[in-house]
Each structure stands twice: as C-alpha cells, then as structure tokens.
Design a protein around this motif. Structure first.
Motif, PDB file in Angstrom:
ATOM      1  N   VAL A 163       0.843  -1.200   0.000  1.00  0.00           N
ATOM      2  CA  VAL A 163       0.000   0.000   0.000  1.00  0.00           C
ATOM      3  C   VAL A 163       0.880   1.253   0.000  1.00  0.00           C
ATOM      4  O   VAL A 163       0.614   2.214  -0.730  1.00  0.00           O
ATOM      5  CB  VAL A 163      -0.953   0.001   1.212  1.00  0.00           C
ATOM      6  N   VAL A 164       1.955   1.232   0.791  1.00  0.00           N
ATOM      7  CA  VAL A 164       2.883   2.371   0.799  1.00  0.00           C
ATOM      8  C   VAL A 164       3.531   2.527  -0.573  1.00  0.00           C
ATOM      9  O   VAL A 164       3.707   3.649  -1.061  1.00  0.00           O
ATOM     10  CB  VAL A 164       3.976   2.179   1.872  1.00  0.00           C
ATOM     11  N   THR A 165       3.901   1.416  -1.198  1.00  0.00           N
ATOM     12  CA  THR A 165       4.535   1.484  -2.517  1.00  0.00           C
ATOM     13  C   THR A 165       3.621   2.172  -3.515  1.00  0.00           C
ATOM     14  O   THR A 165       4.046   3.064  -4.266  1.00  0.00           O
ATOM     15  CB  THR A 165       4.887   0.067  -3.012  1.00  0.00           C
ATOM     16  N   GLY A 166       2.343   1.763  -3.548  1.00  0.00           N
ATOM     17  CA  GLY A 166       1.402   2.395  -4.466  1.00  0.00           C
ATOM     18  C   GLY A 166       1.220   3.869  -4.176  1.00  0.00           C
ATOM     19  O   GLY A 166       1.201   4.701  -5.094  1.00  0.00           O
ATOM     20  N   ALA A 167       1.117   4.211  -2.894  1.00  0.00           N
ATOM     21  CA  ALA A 167       0.938   5.619  -2.522  1.00  0.00           C
ATOM     22  C   ALA A 167       2.165   6.450  -2.881  1.00  0.00           C
ATOM     23  O   ALA A 167       2.047   7.564  -3.399  1.00  0.00           O
ATOM     24  CB  ALA A 167       0.645   5.721  -1.023  1.00  0.00           C
ATOM     25  N   ALA A 168       3.357   5.896  -2.620  1.00  0.00           N
ATOM     26  CA  ALA A 168       4.591   6.628  -2.894  1.00  0.00           C
ATOM     27  C   ALA A 168       4.810   6.837  -4.385  1.00  0.00           C
ATOM     28  O   ALA A 168       5.344   7.866  -4.806  1.00  0.00           O
ATOM     29  CB  ALA A 168       5.782   5.889  -2.287  1.00  0.00           C
ATOM     30  N   LEU A 169       4.410   5.863  -5.209  1.00  0.00           N
ATOM     31  CA  LEU A 169       4.550   6.028  -6.651  1.00  0.00           C
ATOM     32  C   LEU A 169       3.550   7.049  -7.185  1.00  0.00           C
ATOM     33  O   LEU A 169       3.822   7.743  -8.165  1.00  0.00           O
ATOM     34  CB  LEU A 169       4.366   4.682  -7.355  1.00  0.00           C
ATOM     35  N   ALA A 170       2.387   7.156  -6.537  1.00  0.00           N
ATOM     36  CA  ALA A 170       1.384   8.127  -6.974  1.00  0.00           C
ATOM     37  C   ALA A 170       1.729   9.545  -6.539  1.00  0.00           C
ATOM     38  O   ALA A 170       1.459  10.509  -7.260  1.00  0.00           O
ATOM     39  CB  ALA A 170       0.009   7.743  -6.443  1.00  0.00           C
TER      40      ALA A 170
ATOM     41  N   ARG B 125       5.047  11.294  -4.794  1.00  0.00           N
ATOM     42  CA  ARG B 125       6.381  11.212  -4.223  1.00  0.00           C
ATOM     43  C   ARG B 125       6.688  12.365  -3.277  1.00  0.00           C
ATOM     44  O   ARG B 125       7.732  12.366  -2.606  1.00  0.00           O
ATOM     45  CB  ARG B 125       7.426  11.193  -5.351  1.00  0.00           C
ATOM     46  N   ASP B 126       5.802  13.339  -3.190  1.00  0.00           N
ATOM     47  CA  ASP B 126       6.071  14.531  -2.379  1.00  0.00           C
ATOM     48  C   ASP B 126       5.760  14.345  -0.899  1.00  0.00           C
ATOM     49  O   ASP B 126       6.127  15.195  -0.083  1.00  0.00           O
ATOM     50  CB  ASP B 126       5.271  15.726  -2.900  1.00  0.00           C
ATOM     51  N   LEU B 127       5.081  13.246  -0.533  1.00  0.00           N
ATOM     52  CA  LEU B 127       4.775  13.010   0.873  1.00  0.00           C
ATOM     53  C   LEU B 127       5.889  12.226   1.549  1.00  0.00           C
ATOM     54  O   LEU B 127       6.653  11.514   0.902  1.00  0.00           O
ATOM     55  CB  LEU B 127       3.456  12.238   1.013  1.00  0.00           C
TER      56      LEU B 127
END
Length: 350
Positions: free
Chosen positions: A92-99, A101-103
């Motif tokens: 879930v973190v991987t998907g969020a980070a790829l969407a 990257r500024d967080l």
C-alpha cells in the motif's frame, strides 16, 4: 468515555519553526494497556516530527494489523492515514509513494505483521529501497491475540504463559541488511534520547529506513524469562554509539574528540553525527554491521543505535526514473499521449 485529547493547552507551549506546538502532532488518547512500550514510540514520533518542523499534512502514516498498527491513531492526527490488511502495508505504501512522491511515508508495523504474514512484502520493499520510514514495534508476541510467541521471540525465551520458545528467532535488522535496506537502526521504547534522533535521521534519509524498536508487552511478555521485557533490555542493551541529528538550518557543530566521530551529510543538507564506542565497528559497511549484530547476539546482548547506513542511497524513484511530478498531478494528456505516440513506440520496438 471520550477518547479525544482535551483541546485546552497552556498558551505558552513552545512552538517550532512553523508555529506548531507538540500538541499539533498528537492524535487520540491511546487505548493500549497502561505502560505499553508502543505509546512511548508514539511519543517519540510526535517529538521528532515537531522538532523537525514537518507540516503534518506532508506526512502519510500507514499500518497493517496488530497492537502496533493501532498506534497511528495516537499520533499525527492531522496527517494522512491508512490502516491496511494484515502484513500488506508495504504494498500500500509502494502504491501511494509512486502516486505522490512529495509526501513523507511512515509505515508502522509489529513483529507479527512484519516477520510472519508480512515477511514477503517486508523483504521486497527493503530490496526496492522505497523512500519510507519503516518502524517495527517489536515485543516478541502477539499481544492482540493473547500473547502467543511471534517469529522474533528468542529461543528459550518465555512469555507470561511460561513455556520456553522452541524456535530460533528472526533478526529483522539482519534480514533487512541482507535484503538491501540502506538505513538500519534499532532502539528501545524506553530510551527516547536514542530513539528520537534515529527517527529524525530515518525521516531525512532517502531510501528504505528501518527502525526495529524493542517494545515490551506489559500484559503478556514482560516477565523475568522474556528477552523482550523492560528489565532484560535495560540490562543487556549495547549501543553502537551516541547519535545526534542536526537539521540543515542549524549550525553544524560537534564536541566529539577528533577521530572518534563520523559526520554524514544527507540529501536534504541535514547531518548525522555518530560517536562510535567501538572503533572496529563501521556503520557504513554491511559486512561490519552484520558481524556486529551476530557478535552481540552470541553474547546475549541487544545491539542498538545506528547499525548501518548507505551514504549514497538511490531510492526507488531514482532507480526506475519516475516523473518528477507526482503521478496524481498528471493530466490525461500526460498519461494518454495519443495514438501517434503509441505508433512511434511500437515502431521503435520492431
């Protein structure tokens, strides 16, 4: 009963560079057992974020299932949050980070959530060097389901039930070293003076940053026969050295003796100072870190502090060369450039 913190605060509470008080980084009142080490870790996260002057909405906190995975409710109440499926937080973190990257992504997990059902996802998120902080609240038992031994319980260690564990334990720091993690630290929930600088350094590191925190379960695993109890950890803890984190906007100074300290400047200009107790230990060498972990393990001690860091880490975005603009900000014309572009791509592959 209300589980909300009172809104009243002393009007002269100290503020950080953004004008926020520490209360602005808190969450709801904890419903964990009184004395649980996890609450101390939550307090360390609150203190680290406040002192780093990070805007709460710039942080995304994610977790799996377990006592540890409940804790994001108790800190950073004004940040983004997502409670995922058991052991699946890394994907879930991987998907969020790829969407986006500024967080700044902070994953919170437990020894069961990571070392058992989530071991596969943990190994792959480490080897891909995703830019995130991964905090493990490690108590050696399944506190949410009445204290069964977890995969990190040491052989011979006994929980409240009294039966010694028959199996060898998984050392998550050692596993992360082998999987390619670029920042590895270990601490104790009862040692905020060590834990807070480690969290600050991990949040400023570019790449996968693991902090394995021994966090005693006061209900099921805090007895004399447990190697995850408050008493055992305090008596058997050996630190790699004293770590200090210096934000880039502060003057970088050190009082360490010449030749006995290491200073590393991170990607954002901040700095880590490490005063080593043992000059033979090299925190920038995987081989040295692995040897130190095994040596202290054989002696029955727990090695804490900064165990390993790659000074030249390249995170997942750099490796796969993603767009500098977060994917969630791209328009349809950027994502679907049209049939002519597809024809050109196909032609280049013939």
């Amino acid at each position: 009963m209300s589980y909300q913190l009172p809104k009243f605060r002393h009007p002269e509470l100290p503020v950080n560079d953004l004008g926020y008080t520490k209360a602005d980084y808190e969450g709801a009142i904890s419903t964990l057992c009184a004395g649980c080490g996890h609450d101390s870790i939550s307090g360390a996260i609150v203190r680290a974020c406040h002192e780093l002057s990070i805007e709460p909405h710039k942080i995304a906190k994610l977790s799996g299932i377990g006592c540890s995975s409940k804790t994001p409710t108790y800190f950073l109440g004004n940040s983004h949050g997502f409670n995922s499926v058991h052991g699946r937080m890394p994907s879930v973190v991987t998907g969020a980070a790829l969407a986006n990257r500024d967080l700044l992504y902070m994953g919170v997990s437990g020894d069961g959530d990571t070392a058992s059902i989530g071991m596969g996802q943990f190994a792959h998120v480490a080897r891909r060097n995703l830019n995130m902080v991964y905090i493990i609240m490690n108590n050696g038992c399944y506190g949410l389901t009445k204290g069964q031994d977890s995969a990190t319980a040491d052989r011979g260690s006994a929980s409240k039930k009294g039966d010694p564990n028959l199996y060898s334990s998984i050392d998550l720091c050692g596993t992360a070293l082998q999987m390619g993690a670029t920042f590895i630290g270990r601490s104790f929930s009862g040692d905020k003076e060590q834990l807070v600088p480690l969290i600050k350094a991990a949040m400023s590191h570019r790449g996968f940053a693991l902090i394995d925190v021994i966090s005693p379960c006061v209900t099921f695993n805090n007895n004399l026969a447990s190697t995850k109890s408050y008493e055992f950890v305090r008596e058997h803890s050996e630190a790699t050295g004293t770590i200090d984190f210096v934000p880039m906007h502060k003057e970088i100074t050190t009082e360490y003796e010449p030749g006995s300290s290491h200073e590393v400047t991170l990607h954002d200009g901040s700095s880590i100072h490490l005063y080593k107790v043992d000059d033979s230990f090299d925190p920038f060498s995987r081989r040295s870190a692995m040897g130190a972990l095994e040596e202290h393990r054989n002696e029955g001690n727990i090695l804490t502090g900064l165990i390993y860091m790659n000074k030249d880490s390249r995170d997942l975005h750099e490796v796969i060369e993603t767009s500098q603009r977060p994917l969630n900000e791209l328009e349809e014309v950027d994502l679907c450039p049209g049939n002519k572009m597809l024809v050109n791509i196909n032609a280049s592959l013939r």
